[in-house]
Design a protein around this motif. Structure first.
Motif, short mmCIF file in Angstrom:
data_model
loop_
_atom_site.label_atom_id
_atom_site.label_comp_id
_atom_site.label_asym_id
_atom_site.label_seq_id
_atom_site.Cartn_x
_atom_site.Cartn_y
_atom_site.Cartn_z
N HIS A 24 0.83 -1.21 0.00
CA HIS A 24 0.00 0.00 0.00
C HIS A 24 0.86 1.26 0.00
O HIS A 24 0.47 2.29 -0.57
CB HIS A 24 -0.91 -0.02 1.23
CG HIS A 24 -1.92 1.09 1.26
ND1 HIS A 24 -3.03 1.10 0.45
CD2 HIS A 24 -1.96 2.23 2.00
CE1 HIS A 24 -3.73 2.20 0.68
NE2 HIS A 24 -3.10 2.90 1.61
N GLU A 77 -3.91 4.38 -2.09
CA GLU A 77 -2.48 4.23 -2.35
C GLU A 77 -2.01 5.09 -3.51
O GLU A 77 -0.81 5.30 -3.67
CB GLU A 77 -2.14 2.77 -2.62
CG GLU A 77 -2.84 2.15 -3.82
CD GLU A 77 -2.47 0.69 -3.96
OE1 GLU A 77 -1.51 0.40 -4.70
OE2 GLU A 77 -3.13 -0.16 -3.34
N ASN A 78 -2.94 5.60 -4.32
CA ASN A 78 -2.56 6.49 -5.41
C ASN A 78 -2.50 7.95 -4.97
O ASN A 78 -2.50 8.87 -5.79
CB ASN A 78 -3.52 6.33 -6.60
CG ASN A 78 -4.96 6.69 -6.24
OD1 ASN A 78 -5.27 6.96 -5.08
ND2 ASN A 78 -5.84 6.68 -7.23
N GLU A 79 -2.46 8.18 -3.67
CA GLU A 79 -2.29 9.52 -3.11
C GLU A 79 -1.03 9.55 -2.23
O GLU A 79 -1.09 9.70 -1.01
CB GLU A 79 -3.51 9.94 -2.30
CG GLU A 79 -4.78 10.09 -3.14
CD GLU A 79 -5.94 10.66 -2.33
OE1 GLU A 79 -5.68 11.16 -1.21
OE2 GLU A 79 -7.07 10.61 -2.81
N SER A 86 4.35 3.22 -3.30
CA SER A 86 4.52 4.38 -4.17
C SER A 86 5.07 5.59 -3.41
O SER A 86 5.28 6.65 -4.00
CB SER A 86 3.18 4.75 -4.83
OG SER A 86 2.22 5.11 -3.85
#
Length: 431
Positions: A221, A283-285, A224
């Motif tokens: 998670h 998780e894309n933040e 990135s």
């Protein structure tokens, strides 16, 4: 018949407050346990029983009082316990006249930055000082830092170093502070006092490895998000982020009692303690994740985090982590300070490792430049052949190379053929 009026009676519907009775037996047992622990710590200091001190530091409350810390911290830093204070007499020198030999040494290049940071010190604690007392404390802090840097001029100051020094200043006796800070700087946080912060960033690469091993779901998670969120905490032994003196001295108990790598395990425990909160953030933040992770949770369950960090290090020792081999220099304090060596090394060993790591950093910079030269001229080189690649790299490296003892790491990092060739040439030159 009239009734005689006595003292005013309590209303029938009101009862006295039911105060919880004091359990004297329980209190006595707790007091006895504390006294036993104090005696155990002092005995371990006397016999320099490092294993016992490690265990006692990890138990609730750590070393309990600053008076005991004044002995335990020095032993853990490889110094003798502080001598008893001399009797006060007319011949006793004032504190600020004890040893001024450092004042005649050349100024350190970072003294201006030191003064800027000292001016911002003592924000949170102690919070009961008058302006005069605060000014005096800042003078003492500046003196402690500057004399350490002048006596070890090869060290580079970093912002946040003053936060660490502040804890020593407020806890240890004045006569012990300079030696304690020198040992701490060279044998515990040496990686942060090199010419650049690349070794500090390399340390951060261990954090994802710890999370990958202990909690794959949470690691994925956060994959990135770069681990730079842990830089402030690990760089300053958490002294920049913890705002109460009692908590930071308690934390220093465990940090000084264990290997320097433990700081990374502690941060991993902090991340894991926020598992549910972090998994709720998409998780894309990564910016939001970084923002949350860069601030310590409040309130901070120090005892729980310490227990979890100890267990993490036991289950997933650093030698089994991917980045331990590829990212961490053999001269890093993380490797030279493993086991009982961290308590027994001297300043000369610390300086020797410092110089070797500086040369290693210079070597890596030359390798980087050599790769750039080869890449820039790749078309011409491709036409001449592989042998010329080896020759070109060899000439470049020989021109700038200074022998170091850490060659076994060079060329071992995962990479392409060029990385491999550079590693082979480097090893050949170092024989």
């Amino acid at each position: 018949m009239d009734m005689m009026l006595g003292p005013e009676a309590e209303p029938a519907d009101e009862k006295p407050i039911d105060e919880k009775p004091i359990d004297e037996k329980t209190t006595n047992r707790k007091d006895e346990a504390v006294e036993r622990k104090k005696r155990a710590i002092l005995e371990a200091c006397k016999t320099r029983d490092f294993a016992a001190l490690r265990a006692l530091a990890a138990s609730p409350g750590g070393f309990l009082t600053d008076t005991i810390r004044q002995q335990a911290w020095l032993v853990l830093l490889g110094l003798p316990p502080p001598p008893p204070p001399p009797p006060i007499s007319e011949d006793t020198k004032p504190e600020d006249e004890e040893d001024n030999s450092w004042r005649s040494l050349p100024p350190h290049r970072d003294e201006d930055q030191v003064q800027l940071d000292v001016n911002r010190a003592f924000v949170y604690y102690p919070n009961d000082q008058s302006d005069t007392q605060l000014s005096h404390s800042k003078t003492l802090l500046s003196t402690l830092i500057v004399q350490t840097l002048r006596r070890h001029p090869y060290l580079s100051y970093f912002q946040g170093y003053h936060d660490i020094c502040q804890v020593l200043l407020l806890t240890l006796p004045p006569a012990s502070q300079p030696a304690a800070l020198s040992h701490l700087s060279l044998l515990r946080i040496r990686d942060f006092m090199l010419p650049n912060l690349l070794p500090a960033i390399s340390q951060l690469r261990l954090l994802p490895d710890i999370l990958r091993s202990s909690d794959p779901e949470l690691w994925h998670h956060l994959s990135s998000t770069e681990p730079f969120f842990a830089l402030s905490g690990t760089l300053t032994m958490y002294a920049h982020d913890i705002t109460t003196l009692g908590e930071i001295t308690r934390l220093f108990d465990i940090l000084l009692s264990r290997d320097p790598v433990f700081s990374l395990y502690l941060f991993a425990a902090i991340v894991r303690s926020r598992r549910e909160e972090l998994l709720d953030i998409p998780e894309n933040e990564p910016e939001m994740l970084h923002s949350v992770l860069s601030k310590l949770p409040q309130p901070l369950d120090l005892e729980g985090l310490i227990t979890q960090a100890v267990e993490l290090e036991k289950r997933f020792p650093p030698e089994g982590l991917r980045s331990w081999r590829w990212e961490i220099s053999r001269w890093s304090v993380l490797k030279t300070g493993r086991g009982n060596r961290v308590y027994t090394q001297g300043l000369e060993e610390g300086r020797d490792a410092f110089e070797r790591q500086v040369k290693e950093l210079e070597w890596r910079e030359r390798v980087k430049k050599a790769r750039g030269v080869v890449w820039k001229n790749r078309r011409a080189i491709r036409g001449v052949g592989f042998a010329v690649v080896v020759a070109v790299v060899g000439v470049v490296l020989r021109r700038y190379y200074h022998p170091v003892g850490g060659y076994r790491q060079f060329g071992e990092r995962e990479g392409g053929m060029l990385e491999y060739v550079i590693g082979l040439v480097g090893r050949w030159w170092m024989r």
